[in-house]
Design a protein around this motif. Structure first.
Motif, PDB file in Angstrom:
ATOM      1  N   VAL A 113      -0.338   9.438 -54.987  1.00 19.16           N
ATOM      2  CA  VAL A 113      -0.302  10.490 -56.008  1.00 19.16           C
ATOM      3  C   VAL A 113       0.543  11.664 -55.526  1.00 19.16           C
ATOM      4  O   VAL A 113       1.344  12.217 -56.282  1.00 19.16           O
ATOM      5  CB  VAL A 113      -1.733  10.940 -56.382  1.00 19.16           C
ATOM      6  N   ALA A 114       0.392  12.051 -54.278  1.00 19.46           N
ATOM      7  CA  ALA A 114       1.160  13.169 -53.727  1.00 19.46           C
ATOM      8  C   ALA A 114       2.655  12.861 -53.751  1.00 19.46           C
ATOM      9  O   ALA A 114       3.469  13.719 -54.117  1.00 19.46           O
ATOM     10  CB  ALA A 114       0.700  13.479 -52.308  1.00 19.46           C
ATOM     11  N   LYS A 153      16.524   6.288 -58.350  1.00 18.32           N
ATOM     12  CA  LYS A 153      17.880   5.856 -57.989  1.00 18.32           C
ATOM     13  C   LYS A 153      18.055   5.840 -56.474  1.00 18.32           C
ATOM     14  O   LYS A 153      18.555   4.863 -55.902  1.00 18.32           O
ATOM     15  CB  LYS A 153      18.900   6.797 -58.632  1.00 18.32           C
ATOM     16  N   ASP A 154      17.639   6.917 -55.814  1.00 19.90           N
ATOM     17  CA  ASP A 154      17.813   7.021 -54.364  1.00 19.90           C
ATOM     18  C   ASP A 154      16.974   6.019 -53.589  1.00 19.90           C
ATOM     19  O   ASP A 154      17.338   5.615 -52.483  1.00 19.90           O
ATOM     20  CB  ASP A 154      17.470   8.441 -53.893  1.00 19.90           C
ATOM     21  N   SER A 155      15.841   5.616 -54.144  1.00 17.97           N
ATOM     22  CA  SER A 155      14.973   4.649 -53.463  1.00 17.97           C
ATOM     23  C   SER A 155      15.275   3.212 -53.879  1.00 17.97           C
ATOM     24  O   SER A 155      14.708   2.277 -53.334  1.00 17.97           O
ATOM     25  CB  SER A 155      13.502   4.963 -53.748  1.00 17.97           C
ATOM     26  N   ASP A 156      16.143   3.065 -54.866  1.00 18.05           N
ATOM     27  CA  ASP A 156      16.492   1.749 -55.408  1.00 18.05           C
ATOM     28  C   ASP A 156      15.257   1.030 -55.962  1.00 18.05           C
ATOM     29  O   ASP A 156      15.066  -0.165 -55.760  1.00 18.05           O
ATOM     30  CB  ASP A 156      17.201   0.892 -54.359  1.00 18.05           C
ATOM     31  N   ILE A 157      14.428   1.813 -56.647  1.00 20.27           N
ATOM     32  CA  ILE A 157      13.242   1.291 -57.330  1.00 20.27           C
ATOM     33  C   ILE A 157      13.368   1.696 -58.793  1.00 20.27           C
ATOM     34  O   ILE A 157      13.689   2.847 -59.088  1.00 20.27           O
ATOM     35  CB  ILE A 157      11.941   1.877 -56.737  1.00 20.27           C
ATOM     36  N   TYR A 190       6.963   5.036 -61.352  1.00 20.79           N
ATOM     37  CA  TYR A 190       5.826   5.690 -62.013  1.00 20.79           C
ATOM     38  C   TYR A 190       4.548   4.883 -61.795  1.00 20.79           C
ATOM     39  O   TYR A 190       3.496   5.430 -61.489  1.00 20.79           O
ATOM     40  CB  TYR A 190       6.073   5.836 -63.522  1.00 20.79           C
ATOM     41  N   LYS A 191       4.653   3.574 -61.954  1.00 19.03           N
ATOM     42  CA  LYS A 191       3.485   2.697 -61.802  1.00 19.03           C
ATOM     43  C   LYS A 191       2.967   2.721 -60.362  1.00 19.03           C
ATOM     44  O   LYS A 191       1.759   2.790 -60.125  1.00 19.03           O
ATOM     45  CB  LYS A 191       3.859   1.269 -62.208  1.00 19.03           C
ATOM     46  N   ALA A 192       3.872   2.685 -59.384  1.00 20.87           N
ATOM     47  CA  ALA A 192       3.472   2.642 -57.975  1.00 20.87           C
ATOM     48  C   ALA A 192       2.835   3.946 -57.514  1.00 20.87           C
ATOM     49  O   ALA A 192       2.017   3.946 -56.589  1.00 20.87           O
ATOM     50  CB  ALA A 192       4.689   2.327 -57.107  1.00 20.87           C
ATOM     51  N   LEU A 193       3.208   5.070 -58.151  1.00 25.45           N
ATOM     52  CA  LEU A 193       2.747   6.375 -57.672  1.00 25.45           C
ATOM     53  C   LEU A 193       1.740   7.038 -58.605  1.00 25.45           C
ATOM     54  O   LEU A 193       1.472   8.228 -58.497  1.00 25.45           O
ATOM     55  CB  LEU A 193       3.962   7.297 -57.457  1.00 25.45           C
ATOM     56  N   THR A 251       7.269   0.352 -50.334  1.00 24.48           N
ATOM     57  CA  THR A 251       7.501   1.301 -51.419  1.00 24.48           C
ATOM     58  C   THR A 251       7.344   2.726 -50.916  1.00 24.48           C
ATOM     59  O   THR A 251       8.193   3.588 -51.182  1.00 24.48           O
ATOM     60  CB  THR A 251       6.530   1.039 -52.584  1.00 24.48           C
ATOM     61  N   ILE A 252       6.270   2.991 -50.176  1.00 24.63           N
ATOM     62  CA  ILE A 252       6.038   4.327 -49.604  1.00 24.63           C
ATOM     63  C   ILE A 252       7.217   4.723 -48.723  1.00 24.63           C
ATOM     64  O   ILE A 252       7.739   5.834 -48.808  1.00 24.63           O
ATOM     65  CB  ILE A 252       4.733   4.348 -48.783  1.00 24.63           C
TER      66      ILE A 252
END
Length: 100
Positions: free
Chosen positions: A43-44, A59-63, A69-72, A82-83
């Motif tokens: 969440v943070a 874009k920067d994380s290539d996700i 949004y779903k992962a966080l 992912t983290i």
């Protein structure tokens, strides 16, 4: 006599509104990491990503933005990869520290 306020009457708090600089981000993450709660960390990171701009972080994380949004979101359990990718995109890294 004290007036009681219901939780539902309290304004919503959005941490993203207060993450205005790198020091704020680092302090926020440090406090969250001390809680040792993976869901809170997700969440943070989402709060920080929203403060920086979710599309840019995606874009920067290539996700994909939707996947980010779903992962966080609250209650999510993102993978370490992912983290790690989100942290790199945000320009932060998680550091191990000895317990005292």
């Amino acid at each position: 006599m004290t007036q009681r306020i219901k939780v539902s009457q309290l304004p919503e708090f959005d941490a993203a509104e207060y993450l205005n600089n790198e020091e704020d981000v680092a302090s926020y993450l440090t406090i969250v990491l001390e809680e040792n709660d993976p869901a809170l960390l997700a969440v943070a990171l989402g709060d920080i990503a929203r403060a920086r701009g979710m599309a840019q972080v995606a874009k920067d994380s290539d996700i994909a933005r939707e996947a980010l949004y779903k992962a966080l979101r609250p209650g999510s359990e993102p993978r370490f990869e992912t983290i790690s990718r989100v942290c790199a995109a945000l320009g932060v890294r998680l550091v191990a520290q000895l317990l005292h």
